[in-house]
Motif scaffolding. Sequence first.
Motif, mmCIF file in Angstrom:
data_model
loop_
_atom_site.group_PDB
_atom_site.id
_atom_site.type_symbol
_atom_site.label_atom_id
_atom_site.label_comp_id
_atom_site.label_asym_id
_atom_site.label_seq_id
_atom_site.Cartn_x
_atom_site.Cartn_y
_atom_site.Cartn_z
ATOM 1 N N HIS A 48 1.040 -1.116 -0.120
ATOM 2 C CA HIS A 48 0.052 0.086 0.090
ATOM 3 C C HIS A 48 0.912 1.216 -0.101
ATOM 4 C CE1 HIS A 48 -3.448 -2.538 0.521
ATOM 5 N NE2 HIS A 48 -2.857 -3.152 1.354
ATOM 6 N N VAL A 49 0.733 1.982 -1.036
ATOM 7 C CA VAL A 49 1.574 3.431 -1.262
ATOM 8 C C VAL A 49 0.512 4.406 -0.809
ATOM 9 C CG1 VAL A 49 2.974 4.743 -2.725
ATOM 10 C CG2 VAL A 49 3.017 1.994 -2.950
ATOM 11 N N LEU A 50 0.948 5.152 0.477
ATOM 12 C CA LEU A 50 0.132 5.954 0.956
ATOM 13 C C LEU A 50 0.768 7.455 0.778
ATOM 14 C CD1 LEU A 50 0.413 3.517 3.447
ATOM 15 C CD2 LEU A 50 -2.087 4.707 3.491
ATOM 16 N N GLY A 51 0.174 8.517 0.321
ATOM 17 C CA GLY A 51 0.608 9.849 0.254
ATOM 18 C C GLY A 51 0.048 10.805 1.159
ATOM 19 N N TYR A 52 0.704 11.406 1.949
ATOM 20 C CA TYR A 52 0.228 12.291 3.034
ATOM 21 C C TYR A 52 0.475 13.700 2.660
ATOM 22 C CZ TYR A 52 -1.077 8.200 5.916
ATOM 23 O OH TYR A 52 -1.462 6.983 6.086
ATOM 24 N N LYS A 53 -0.275 14.627 3.025
ATOM 25 C CA LYS A 53 -0.403 15.830 3.117
ATOM 26 C C LYS A 53 -0.670 16.532 4.301
ATOM 27 C CE LYS A 53 -1.411 20.270 0.603
ATOM 28 N NZ LYS A 53 -2.421 20.843 -0.421
ATOM 29 N N ASN A 54 0.197 17.254 4.982
ATOM 30 C CA ASN A 54 -0.345 17.468 6.423
ATOM 31 C C ASN A 54 -0.973 16.474 7.229
ATOM 32 O OD1 ASN A 54 0.802 20.159 5.836
ATOM 33 N ND2 ASN A 54 -1.141 20.834 4.709
ATOM 34 N N ASP A 55 -0.536 15.259 7.242
ATOM 35 C CA ASP A 55 -1.069 14.300 8.201
ATOM 36 C C ASP A 55 -2.322 13.673 7.665
ATOM 37 O OD1 ASP A 55 1.229 14.003 9.572
ATOM 38 O OD2 ASP A 55 0.611 15.634 10.969
ATOM 39 N N GLN A 56 -2.756 14.374 6.377
ATOM 40 C CA GLN A 56 -3.969 13.647 5.709
ATOM 41 C C GLN A 56 -3.624 12.718 4.583
ATOM 42 O OE1 GLN A 56 -6.567 16.626 4.004
ATOM 43 N NE2 GLN A 56 -8.348 15.417 4.263
ATOM 44 N N LEU A 57 -4.459 11.622 4.452
ATOM 45 C CA LEU A 57 -4.236 10.861 3.377
ATOM 46 C C LEU A 57 -4.869 11.391 2.079
ATOM 47 C CD1 LEU A 57 -2.965 8.155 2.232
ATOM 48 C CD2 LEU A 57 -5.344 7.161 2.394
ATOM 49 N N GLY A 99 8.450 2.918 -8.966
ATOM 50 C CA GLY A 99 9.861 2.840 -7.961
ATOM 51 C C GLY A 99 9.849 1.538 -7.137
ATOM 52 N N LEU A 100 8.729 1.376 -6.626
ATOM 53 C CA LEU A 100 8.630 0.196 -5.538
ATOM 54 C C LEU A 100 8.824 -1.001 -6.542
ATOM 55 C CD1 LEU A 100 7.626 -1.202 -2.808
ATOM 56 C CD2 LEU A 100 5.429 -0.725 -3.785
#
Length: 147
Positions: A48-57, A99-100
Amino acid sequence: MLKIITKEFQELNTKELYDLLQLRSEVFVVEQDCVYQDIDGKDMKAYHVLGYKNDQLVAYTRVFKTGDYFEQASIGRVVVKKSERHHKYGYDIMKASIGLIENVFNETEILISAQTYLGNFYNKLGFREIGEEYLEDGIPHIKMIKS
């Protein structure tokens, strides 16, 4: 700038799992008005590749090794929160996912089942269409490959 984290299913904590399922539901079920079984039993095999901005997914994909979903490594459930799409986070999360596959799985061929209207987005990431368009959960899709 996205903070990107990659985890196998068993490494996800309860909040991360809740957040990724909420984001997938928000976009694929509510925004796209598509009733389908998102929780399909495949998450346990995925990275699972998770992208966060300001601690929000705000961005997410799930990635499979060769043979775990398709004969090739694959990326699916590509999603970016609607309010964040203008930042082009889709490219960031996809590049991290590619990349993964290249660096962790040591694979170069990637197969995806893409929503047809996103073909140009995936073309810019090196994918090309293969085969004919088909309906998946009532939405036009096309298989695309990167090698």
